[in-house]
Design a protein around this motif. Structure first.
Motif, PDB file in Angstrom:
ATOM      1  N   LEU A  61       5.390  -0.592  -5.914  1.00  0.00           N
ATOM      2  CA  LEU A  61       4.428  -0.457  -7.068  1.00  0.00           C
ATOM      3  C   LEU A  61       3.152  -0.879  -6.211  1.00  0.00           C
ATOM      4  O   LEU A  61       2.085  -0.430  -6.557  1.00  0.00           O
TER       5      LEU A  61
ATOM      6  N   PHE B  87       4.889   6.863  -5.806  1.00  0.00           N
ATOM      7  CA  PHE B  87       5.405   6.006  -6.678  1.00  0.00           C
ATOM      8  C   PHE B  87       4.522   5.421  -7.900  1.00  0.00           C
ATOM      9  O   PHE B  87       4.702   5.447  -9.033  1.00  0.00           O
ATOM     10  N   ALA B  88       3.582   4.383  -7.299  1.00  0.00           N
ATOM     11  CA  ALA B  88       2.740   4.076  -8.286  1.00  0.00           C
ATOM     12  C   ALA B  88       1.776   4.798  -9.084  1.00  0.00           C
ATOM     13  O   ALA B  88       1.449   4.594 -10.336  1.00  0.00           O
TER      14      ALA B  88
ATOM     15  N   ARG C 166       3.064   7.327 -10.512  1.00  0.00           N
ATOM     16  CA  ARG C 166       3.794   7.836 -11.756  1.00  0.00           C
ATOM     17  C   ARG C 166       4.057   6.684 -12.624  1.00  0.00           C
ATOM     18  O   ARG C 166       4.682   6.982 -13.641  1.00  0.00           O
ATOM     19  N   THR C 167       3.437   5.534 -12.495  1.00  0.00           N
ATOM     20  CA  THR C 167       3.560   4.169 -13.222  1.00  0.00           C
ATOM     21  C   THR C 167       2.407   4.272 -14.342  1.00  0.00           C
ATOM     22  O   THR C 167       1.375   5.218 -14.018  1.00  0.00           O
ATOM     23  N   ARG C 168       2.472   3.516 -15.176  1.00  0.00           N
ATOM     24  CA  ARG C 168       1.329   3.262 -16.266  1.00  0.00           C
ATOM     25  C   ARG C 168       0.037   2.751 -15.790  1.00  0.00           C
ATOM     26  O   ARG C 168      -1.066   3.065 -16.237  1.00  0.00           O
TER      27      ARG C 168
END
Length: 153
Positions: free
Chosen positions: A44, A50-51, A53-55
């Motif tokens: 994250l 990766f980050a 794809r996060t909220r």
């Protein structure tokens, strides 16, 4: 108040008074340097794909980096009555901080408690503030401090 608690002595502090640090803009180098220093490469914080794809949609600055930054911006290598960190309580990360955000920290003296004639415990509230004034971090810090006279001995 005599000023910033990090630059004061136990007998100079007054409950309720506040100090705000200078501001600092967070950089990508900060995230990488902190990950290198700690070995914490949590995706994250360090993996943009990766980050995204996060909220949050982008890497988030490490919370523990922000705790250290608070101390760094509040303590500026000047004489101080602080002799030890006696504890950190109630840490709350209220919103994320991203690369490019400019932050500062406000410290408010909550309580003083005599230990003996030369030392005491000071409890302060520290709030991290973004450039828009909204808080992103809040916690209480207890500091073992000496009086100015005891520091001079």
């Amino acid at each position: 108040m005599a000023g910033n608690p990090w630059q004061s002595y136990y007998d100079e502090l007054v409950v309720g008074e506040e100090y705000t640090s200078i501001a600092r803009t967070i950089t990508e180098t900060d995230l990488v340097a902190y990950a290198n220093a700690t070995g914490c490469w949590f995706p994250l914080h360090t993996d943009r794909e990766f980050a995204e794809r996060t909220r949050f949609g982008e890497p988030v600055v490490q919370g523990t980096f922000l705790l250290g930054l608070a101390e760094g911006l509040l303590f500026t290598n000047r004489p101080s009555g602080i002799r030890a960190n006696a504890g950190i309580d109630d840490v709350s990360f209220e919103r994320p901080v991203f690369v490019g955000d400019t932050v500062r920290f406000r410290v408010r003296v909550l309580d003083t408690e005599d230990v003996d004639e030369e030392t005491g415990i000071v409890t302060v509230e520290i709030r991290g503030l973004k450039e828009d004034g909204d808080a992103f971090l809040e916690y209480e810090n207890r500091l073992l401090m000496v009086t100015r006279e005891a520091a001079d001995e």
